[in-house]
Design an enzyme around this catalytic site. Structure first.
Site, mmCIF file in Angstrom:
data_model
loop_
_atom_site.group_PDB
_atom_site.id
_atom_site.type_symbol
_atom_site.label_atom_id
_atom_site.label_comp_id
_atom_site.label_asym_id
_atom_site.label_seq_id
_atom_site.Cartn_x
_atom_site.Cartn_y
_atom_site.Cartn_z
ATOM 1 N N HIS A 60 -3.990 -0.817 15.660
ATOM 2 C CA HIS A 60 -4.855 -1.821 15.026
ATOM 3 C C HIS A 60 -6.295 -1.807 15.507
ATOM 4 O O HIS A 60 -7.126 -2.564 15.000
ATOM 5 C CB HIS A 60 -4.238 -3.223 15.155
ATOM 6 C CG HIS A 60 -2.949 -3.331 14.392
ATOM 7 N ND1 HIS A 60 -1.724 -3.105 14.979
ATOM 8 C CD2 HIS A 60 -2.716 -3.560 13.076
ATOM 9 C CE1 HIS A 60 -0.774 -3.192 14.051
ATOM 10 N NE2 HIS A 60 -1.342 -3.483 12.902
ATOM 11 N N HIS A 87 3.860 1.697 2.389
ATOM 12 C CA HIS A 87 5.074 0.979 1.978
ATOM 13 C C HIS A 87 5.789 1.763 0.871
ATOM 14 O O HIS A 87 7.009 1.877 0.858
ATOM 15 C CB HIS A 87 4.726 -0.418 1.447
ATOM 16 C CG HIS A 87 3.992 -1.286 2.414
ATOM 17 N ND1 HIS A 87 2.901 -2.030 2.064
ATOM 18 C CD2 HIS A 87 4.199 -1.537 3.735
ATOM 19 C CE1 HIS A 87 2.461 -2.698 3.112
ATOM 20 N NE2 HIS A 87 3.226 -2.412 4.148
ATOM 21 N N HIS A 103 0.823 -1.206 0.000
ATOM 22 C CA HIS A 103 0.000 0.000 0.000
ATOM 23 C C HIS A 103 0.861 1.261 0.000
ATOM 24 O O HIS A 103 2.088 1.197 -0.002
ATOM 25 C CB HIS A 103 -0.991 -0.034 1.167
ATOM 26 C CG HIS A 103 -0.344 -0.153 2.521
ATOM 27 N ND1 HIS A 103 0.478 0.811 3.041
ATOM 28 C CD2 HIS A 103 -0.388 -1.146 3.455
ATOM 29 C CE1 HIS A 103 0.890 0.447 4.243
ATOM 30 N NE2 HIS A 103 0.393 -0.747 4.517
ATOM 31 N N CYS A 139 -0.426 -8.285 20.560
ATOM 32 C CA CYS A 139 -1.176 -7.746 19.418
ATOM 33 C C CYS A 139 -0.655 -8.432 18.163
ATOM 34 O O CYS A 139 0.508 -8.229 17.788
ATOM 35 C CB CYS A 139 -1.015 -6.235 19.314
ATOM 36 S SG CYS A 139 -1.753 -5.621 17.763
ATOM 37 N N CYS A 189 0.559 -6.054 15.334
ATOM 38 C CA CYS A 189 1.919 -5.523 15.530
ATOM 39 C C CYS A 189 2.946 -6.639 15.642
ATOM 40 O O CYS A 189 4.137 -6.382 15.561
ATOM 41 C CB CYS A 189 2.023 -4.722 16.825
ATOM 42 S SG CYS A 189 1.054 -3.237 16.891
ATOM 43 N N LYS A 196 -6.531 8.341 9.737
ATOM 44 C CA LYS A 196 -5.816 7.113 9.410
ATOM 45 C C LYS A 196 -6.605 6.407 8.297
ATOM 46 O O LYS A 196 -7.830 6.402 8.325
ATOM 47 C CB LYS A 196 -5.812 6.262 10.684
ATOM 48 C CG LYS A 196 -4.960 5.031 10.636
ATOM 49 C CD LYS A 196 -5.081 4.315 11.981
ATOM 50 C CE LYS A 196 -4.902 2.836 11.793
ATOM 51 N NZ LYS A 196 -3.649 2.300 12.107
ATOM 52 N N LYS A 209 -10.173 0.593 5.471
ATOM 53 C CA LYS A 209 -11.224 0.149 4.554
ATOM 54 C C LYS A 209 -12.588 0.557 5.086
ATOM 55 O O LYS A 209 -13.434 1.020 4.333
ATOM 56 C CB LYS A 209 -11.158 -1.377 4.383
ATOM 57 C CG LYS A 209 -10.029 -1.783 3.476
ATOM 58 C CD LYS A 209 -10.189 -3.223 3.019
ATOM 59 C CE LYS A 209 -8.889 -3.700 2.415
ATOM 60 N NZ LYS A 209 -8.320 -4.879 2.998
ATOM 61 N N CYS A 224 -5.118 -1.721 20.974
ATOM 62 C CA CYS A 224 -3.885 -1.278 20.325
ATOM 63 C C CYS A 224 -4.228 -0.082 19.444
ATOM 64 O O CYS A 224 -5.105 -0.172 18.590
ATOM 65 C CB CYS A 224 -3.311 -2.412 19.474
ATOM 66 S SG CYS A 224 -2.094 -1.820 18.290
#
Ligand code: MSP
Length: 477
Positions: free
Chosen positions: A152, A27, A24, A132, A135, A301, A304, A149
């Site tokens: 996440h 990256h 994504h 987690c 992570c 952030k 989806k 977390c």
């Protein structure tokens, strides 16, 4: 310029990316930044080793493959190819792409673990904590927000199991000292402060370095019922990618890494577990750990469920390779969170690339047709980059470095408007020639500065200066 005293190549790393999903924009952000830096260094005549790759073991990936109904190996192979193909589309010139499932990576990892175990640095114990899976890390209660977390959005799972642990307390003071003295430089400054306050707060807990219930991993050489903790496995990529075989006496010439680019969510592991392993092995720690912020979409952030994901494939389709590279690197300060929206990117693309740079180059070339034979090509000499530009890149201030280029684009466009060469050519050919000479030199020098960031465009400009013709560099959207 500081003189190079050794022939050590400049070594730059990206994190290796999890293959639990397709690559994504996040990256792409780190990888493009690393590529720009690598290209800049090469342009300066330095030898560069630039590594990237994929992190393929662990519970998260094992689970995901199962969900997809695929055998884990097939699944990771497919995703690793997706990363490689995205890097191709983004024109990333890495030196080596490492995959942690590669046998040449696994063997040295096992060697390191055996060595640390033989020396009592790794010992058998028991670990209880909140894990987690997103992570792939144990979390302390103070790292959670309302029990979840923050990265996440899920509550970590309580976990209790036999594990092997690596001693941390013995290296704690030395680690603090190295970071304070910038021997291990943690940058930007706020992250140095953050990590030092974490390290000074309390005694570091020993780190669990193995997992009993995870099969998809590198088996511990001294206990085949455990696999190596995925972070220990992954961090060692920074050495194995250089062809390291696990021999402490035979450290590759590229090590230590000159700069490791990472996102803020993985700072702690890179500034604690990673240097701890190196220190236990008696290997120098990385020189700089540079932490960038996250890309947000419309101030939030990306997720989806929020429906605000900016897909890197979409960007490539709309803006092309260089357009995408430009928009990522000019989005804001590397080191801070940056906020993107598709609307703003389209505006910026049109303003800076189609109208700004594209227009300048086509105007200058068009006007230069009126120059007498030989005058145009004669001025197409090679130019270096400005000191200011070099300095900004050496401080990883990519957006500011780009801004210096775009200031020149703006100035040159203004100069054309003011000098009106299309009139000069009729009234004073001598001034016309000097005016055009300056403009041709300006774009020749722009092309050089653009090389690390927009390699194809830079090449097109250089060609255009040779041939005198250019197709539009960027089409308005
Ligand atoms: N596999 C580990 C790294 C191991 S390195 C020895 C990992 N992988 S990851 O795929 O989850 O994330 C890799 C990098 O992507 C991290 O540096 C992370 O900060 C970055 N990003 C993930 N989402 C991002 C944004 N939205 N914006 C910018 N970078 C982000 O962690």
């Amino acid at each position: 310029m500081t003189e190079k005293i050794s022939n050590k190549p400049f070594y730059i790393t990206t994190p290796i990316y999890y293959v639990n999903g397709r690559p994504h924009i996040g990256h792409a952000y780190t990888t493009v930044a690393s590529d720009c830096l690598a290209r800049f260094k090469r342009l300066q005549g330095e030898e560069v080793f630039f590594s990237t790759g994929t992190d393929e073991h662990g519970m998260k990936i094992e689970k995901k493959a199962k969900e997809e109904g695929k055998d884990t190996e097939t699944f990771v192979n497919e995703i690793a190819v997706e990363f490689q193909s995205l890097w191709k589309k983004l024109n990333i010139e890495y030196t080596k792409f490492i995959r942690t499932t590669d046998p040449a990576h696994k063997a040295p990892v096992q060697k390191v673990l055996q060595d640390l175990y033989d020396r009592g640095i790794i010992y058998k114990g028991f670990y209880e904590g909140l894990y987690c899976v997103g992570c792939e890390q144990f979390k302390t209660p103070d790292e959670l927000i309302e029990g979840k977390c923050p990265d996440h959005g899920r509550a970590p799972e309580p976990m209790k199991e036999d594990t092997y642990l690596m001693k941390m307390t013995v290296i704690q003071d030395e680690l603090i000292g190295r970071i304070e003295r910038d021997e291990l430089r943690v940058a930007p400054e706020k992250y140095k402060t953050e990590i030092l306050s974490f390290l000074k707060k309390e005694t570091l807990q020993d780190v669990s370095i193995s997992r009993k219930n995870v099969r998809w991993g590198i088996p511990l050489p001294f206990d085949g019922t455990h696999t190596a903790y995925v972070w220990v496995d992954a961090l060692l990529n920074y050495l194995t990618v250089l062809g390291w075989k696990g021999e402490k006496e035979d450290i590759p010439k590229e090590w230590p890494a000159d700069v490791q680019f990472i996102g803020k969510d993985i700072l702690r592991v890179h500034a604690t577990i990673w240097p701890a392993i190196l220190m236990h092995l008696g290997i120098p720690t990385q020189k700089t750990l540079f932490t960038h912020g996250h890309i947000l979409s419309g101030g939030k952030k990306m997720s989806k469920t929020m429906g605000n994901v900016i897909a890197i494939d979409d960007m490539l389709e709309r803006f092309g390779t260089d357009g995408t590279r430009y928009l990522l690197m000019s989005a804001g300060t590397f080191g801070e969170d940056v906020d993107l929206t598709m609307e703003r990117m389209i505006e910026k693309y049109n303003a800076d690339l189609a109208n700004g740079l594209g227009n300048l180059v086509s105007r200058v070339l068009k006007l230069s047709e009126k120059l007498e034979q030989g005058q145009r090509s004669a001025e197409n000499s090679r130019q270096g980059v400005s000191e200011e530009f070099s300095k900004l890149i050496s401080e990883y201030r990519f957006a500011d470095a780009l801004q210096t280029i775009w200031n020149k684009v703006g100035e040159a466009n203004k100069y054309i408007d003011e000098t009106k060469p299309w009139e000069l050519v009729k009234t004073d050919t001598e001034i016309f020639t000097t005016t055009m000479t300056k403009l041709l030199l300006d774009i020749a020098s722009l092309a050089v500065s653009l090389r690390p960031f927009l390699p194809e465009t830079s090449e097109k400009i250089a060609k255009a200066l040779e041939t005198g013709t250019v197709e539009p560099l960027f089409q308005r959207i």
